[in-house]
Design a protein around this motif. Sequence first.
Motif, PDB file in Angstrom:
ATOM      1  N   GLU A 301       0.820  -1.213   0.000  1.00  0.00           N
ATOM      2  CA  GLU A 301       0.000   0.000   0.000  1.00  0.00           C
ATOM      3  C   GLU A 301       0.855   1.265   0.000  1.00  0.00           C
ATOM      4  O   GLU A 301       0.548   2.245  -0.687  1.00  0.00           O
ATOM      5  CB  GLU A 301      -0.924  -0.001   1.215  1.00  0.00           C
ATOM      6  N   THR A 302       1.901   1.285   0.790  1.00  0.00           N
ATOM      7  CA  THR A 302       2.721   2.488   0.946  1.00  0.00           C
ATOM      8  C   THR A 302       4.066   2.410   0.237  1.00  0.00           C
ATOM      9  O   THR A 302       4.741   3.421   0.088  1.00  0.00           O
ATOM     10  CB  THR A 302       2.991   2.754   2.436  1.00  0.00           C
ATOM     11  N   GLY A 303       4.471   1.211  -0.169  1.00  0.00           N
ATOM     12  CA  GLY A 303       5.790   1.039  -0.760  1.00  0.00           C
ATOM     13  C   GLY A 303       6.913   0.991   0.251  1.00  0.00           C
ATOM     14  O   GLY A 303       8.089   1.000  -0.121  1.00  0.00           O
ATOM     15  N   ARG A 304       6.574   0.914   1.511  1.00  0.00           N
ATOM     16  CA  ARG A 304       7.607   0.842   2.548  1.00  0.00           C
ATOM     17  C   ARG A 304       8.283  -0.525   2.539  1.00  0.00           C
ATOM     18  O   ARG A 304       7.631  -1.559   2.374  1.00  0.00           O
ATOM     19  CB  ARG A 304       6.998   1.100   3.921  1.00  0.00           C
ATOM     20  N   ILE A 305       9.591  -0.519   2.743  1.00  0.00           N
ATOM     21  CA  ILE A 305      10.369  -1.754   2.829  1.00  0.00           C
ATOM     22  C   ILE A 305      11.246  -1.674   4.069  1.00  0.00           C
ATOM     23  O   ILE A 305      11.961  -0.685   4.272  1.00  0.00           O
ATOM     24  CB  ILE A 305      11.248  -1.965   1.575  1.00  0.00           C
ATOM     25  N   ALA A 306      11.193  -2.717   4.892  1.00  0.00           N
ATOM     26  CA  ALA A 306      12.084  -2.847   6.044  1.00  0.00           C
ATOM     27  C   ALA A 306      13.069  -3.969   5.734  1.00  0.00           C
ATOM     28  O   ALA A 306      12.660  -5.069   5.341  1.00  0.00           O
ATOM     29  CB  ALA A 306      11.298  -3.161   7.312  1.00  0.00           C
ATOM     30  N   ILE A 307      14.355  -3.695   5.893  1.00  0.00           N
ATOM     31  CA  ILE A 307      15.416  -4.642   5.556  1.00  0.00           C
ATOM     32  C   ILE A 307      16.059  -5.139   6.834  1.00  0.00           C
ATOM     33  O   ILE A 307      16.532  -4.340   7.663  1.00  0.00           O
ATOM     34  CB  ILE A 307      16.496  -3.998   4.650  1.00  0.00           C
ATOM     35  N   PHE A 308      16.087  -6.462   7.023  1.00  0.00           N
ATOM     36  CA  PHE A 308      16.781  -7.072   8.155  1.00  0.00           C
ATOM     37  C   PHE A 308      18.161  -7.535   7.682  1.00  0.00           C
ATOM     38  O   PHE A 308      18.262  -8.248   6.684  1.00  0.00           O
ATOM     39  CB  PHE A 308      15.980  -8.249   8.703  1.00  0.00           C
ATOM     40  N   TYR A 309      19.177  -7.125   8.412  1.00  0.00           N
ATOM     41  CA  TYR A 309      20.527  -7.497   7.998  1.00  0.00           C
ATOM     42  C   TYR A 309      21.370  -7.876   9.205  1.00  0.00           C
ATOM     43  O   TYR A 309      21.162  -7.402  10.321  1.00  0.00           O
ATOM     44  CB  TYR A 309      21.186  -6.373   7.188  1.00  0.00           C
ATOM     45  N   GLY A 310      22.324  -8.771   8.953  1.00  0.00           N
ATOM     46  CA  GLY A 310      23.280  -9.135   9.980  1.00  0.00           C
ATOM     47  C   GLY A 310      24.368  -8.088  10.069  1.00  0.00           C
ATOM     48  O   GLY A 310      24.852  -7.580   9.046  1.00  0.00           O
ATOM     49  N   ALA A 311      24.746  -7.743  11.297  1.00  0.00           N
ATOM     50  CA  ALA A 311      25.756  -6.707  11.527  1.00  0.00           C
ATOM     51  C   ALA A 311      26.983  -7.329  12.188  1.00  0.00           C
ATOM     52  O   ALA A 311      26.883  -7.876  13.292  1.00  0.00           O
ATOM     53  CB  ALA A 311      25.186  -5.598  12.407  1.00  0.00           C
ATOM     54  N   ALA A 312      28.109  -7.280  11.472  1.00  0.00           N
ATOM     55  CA  ALA A 312      29.402  -7.728  11.999  1.00  0.00           C
ATOM     56  C   ALA A 312      29.350  -9.165  12.521  1.00  0.00           C
ATOM     57  O   ALA A 312      30.075  -9.515  13.446  1.00  0.00           O
ATOM     58  CB  ALA A 312      29.899  -6.781  13.089  1.00  0.00           C
ATOM     59  N   ASP A 313      28.518 -10.015  11.906  1.00  0.00           N
ATOM     60  CA  ASP A 313      28.361 -11.414  12.341  1.00  0.00           C
ATOM     61  C   ASP A 313      28.134 -11.513  13.842  1.00  0.00           C
ATOM     62  O   ASP A 313      28.593 -12.463  14.494  1.00  0.00           O
ATOM     63  CB  ASP A 313      29.583 -12.246  11.931  1.00  0.00           C
ATOM     64  N   THR A 314      27.397 -10.551  14.377  1.00  0.00           N
ATOM     65  CA  THR A 314      27.229 -10.455  15.828  1.00  0.00           C
ATOM     66  C   THR A 314      25.788 -10.191  16.232  1.00  0.00           C
ATOM     67  O   THR A 314      25.326 -10.695  17.243  1.00  0.00           O
ATOM     68  CB  THR A 314      28.137  -9.342  16.386  1.00  0.00           C
ATOM     69  N   SER A 315      25.048  -9.411  15.448  1.00  0.00           N
ATOM     70  CA  SER A 315      23.704  -8.992  15.843  1.00  0.00           C
ATOM     71  C   SER A 315      22.830  -8.810  14.607  1.00  0.00           C
ATOM     72  O   SER A 315      23.310  -8.848  13.466  1.00  0.00           O
ATOM     73  CB  SER A 315      23.770  -7.683  16.639  1.00  0.00           C
ATOM     74  N   CYS A 316      21.528  -8.615  14.850  1.00  0.00           N
ATOM     75  CA  CYS A 316      20.563  -8.328  13.786  1.00  0.00           C
ATOM     76  C   CYS A 316      20.194  -6.856  13.821  1.00  0.00           C
ATOM     77  O   CYS A 316      19.905  -6.305  14.895  1.00  0.00           O
ATOM     78  CB  CYS A 316      19.296  -9.155  13.965  1.00  0.00           C
ATOM     79  N   ALA A 317      20.188  -6.227  12.668  1.00  0.00           N
ATOM     80  CA  ALA A 317      19.869  -4.805  12.566  1.00  0.00           C
ATOM     81  C   ALA A 317      18.765  -4.602  11.526  1.00  0.00           C
ATOM     82  O   ALA A 317      18.410  -5.513  10.769  1.00  0.00           O
ATOM     83  CB  ALA A 317      21.110  -4.001  12.208  1.00  0.00           C
ATOM     84  N   LEU A 318      18.256  -3.388  11.479  1.00  0.00           N
ATOM     85  CA  LEU A 318      17.095  -3.055  10.664  1.00  0.00           C
ATOM     86  C   LEU A 318      17.340  -1.736   9.944  1.00  0.00           C
ATOM     87  O   LEU A 318      17.898  -0.797  10.521  1.00  0.00           O
ATOM     88  CB  LEU A 318      15.869  -2.955  11.579  1.00  0.00           C
TER      89      LEU A 318
END
Length: 338
Positions: A301-318
């Motif tokens: 509806e809005t075209g919004r995209i949230a991307i989940f990515y791994g950060a430094a093989d240590t944590s999950c970020a957004l």
Amino acid sequence: MNTKGDAVKKTIIGEPLPQIPWQDKPKDCHDVMWRYDKNPVIERRVLKDGGRIFNSAVIPYKGEFIGVFRADHKNGYPNLHLGRSKDAIHWEIEEKIISFLNEDGSPAKPILYGYDPRLVEIKGTYYITWCNYFNGPTIGIAKTKDFKTFTQLENAFLPFNRNGVLFPRKINGNFVMLNRPSDMGHTPFGDIYLSQSPDMTYWGKHRLVMKTSHYWWKNTKLGPGPIPIETTEGWLLIYHGVCTTCSGFIYSIGAALLDINDPSKVIVDCENYLLTPEEPYETTGFVPNVAFPCATLQDAETGRIAIFYGAADTSCALAFTQVDELIDYIKAHPNRPL
């Protein structure tokens, strides 16, 4: 661009997701992709037997969210865990490793390791792909309808292969998977390929999709990231690009558009990275300087995209972007020959 939820053109072909996690772009941000200001969303030592959770996959499920998470255990092996969330930001990760059944219903042999999962729904069945041990790394596949019973299918390929990413529907009658042939180690090379299957068992019709580039940020290797997003402009592929520096690999996030009917054909690939390790949680950790995208949530509806990515093989970020702004940016900054 419209980030406040007002009516926009429907570029994403898919379902509305009004509960998508979202933050508007900061007024002083000039980038097409921006970070969640409370990153990381999953930090170290969430599990009793696991030190780090990263490079994981999430998906909407029954009005909430569910995910398959990579957890690196204290014995050094990574494995797959199920997680649930009401808002895709605050997660409850199960301590138990996901167990699989064989296709005949008997218990499958526990996997030695499993990492970097992706998760997709195709006609009511949820498929998990991950890097699986088979005398070396290859692409494991499993399916579930309820996230209670998981059936492991045949591995897609011989060793060595990583980053198996399924498209969210059949194309020309076949399941389609992006993948990145590799080696037994940390793979100082790699291009993105496409493979097809009529039944999720036998894979062939392999095609080269994207090669490394003269642009320094992606001149060592490429790998497909989240499930491609179907749009009116083609398949939106978010991927990782890697360069080699004096201090090792650096993983950045890029994007391209693929042909909707033949995704082995690249319409346009962006010359610039969209996000590169800059924040402390990306530049410092078990493997420094890594931003590794594995999943997206999108609201048609809005075209919004949230991307989940791994950060430094240590944590999950957004991170966040808006589909029309992103596609316009890709088109305005195409790869150019030397």
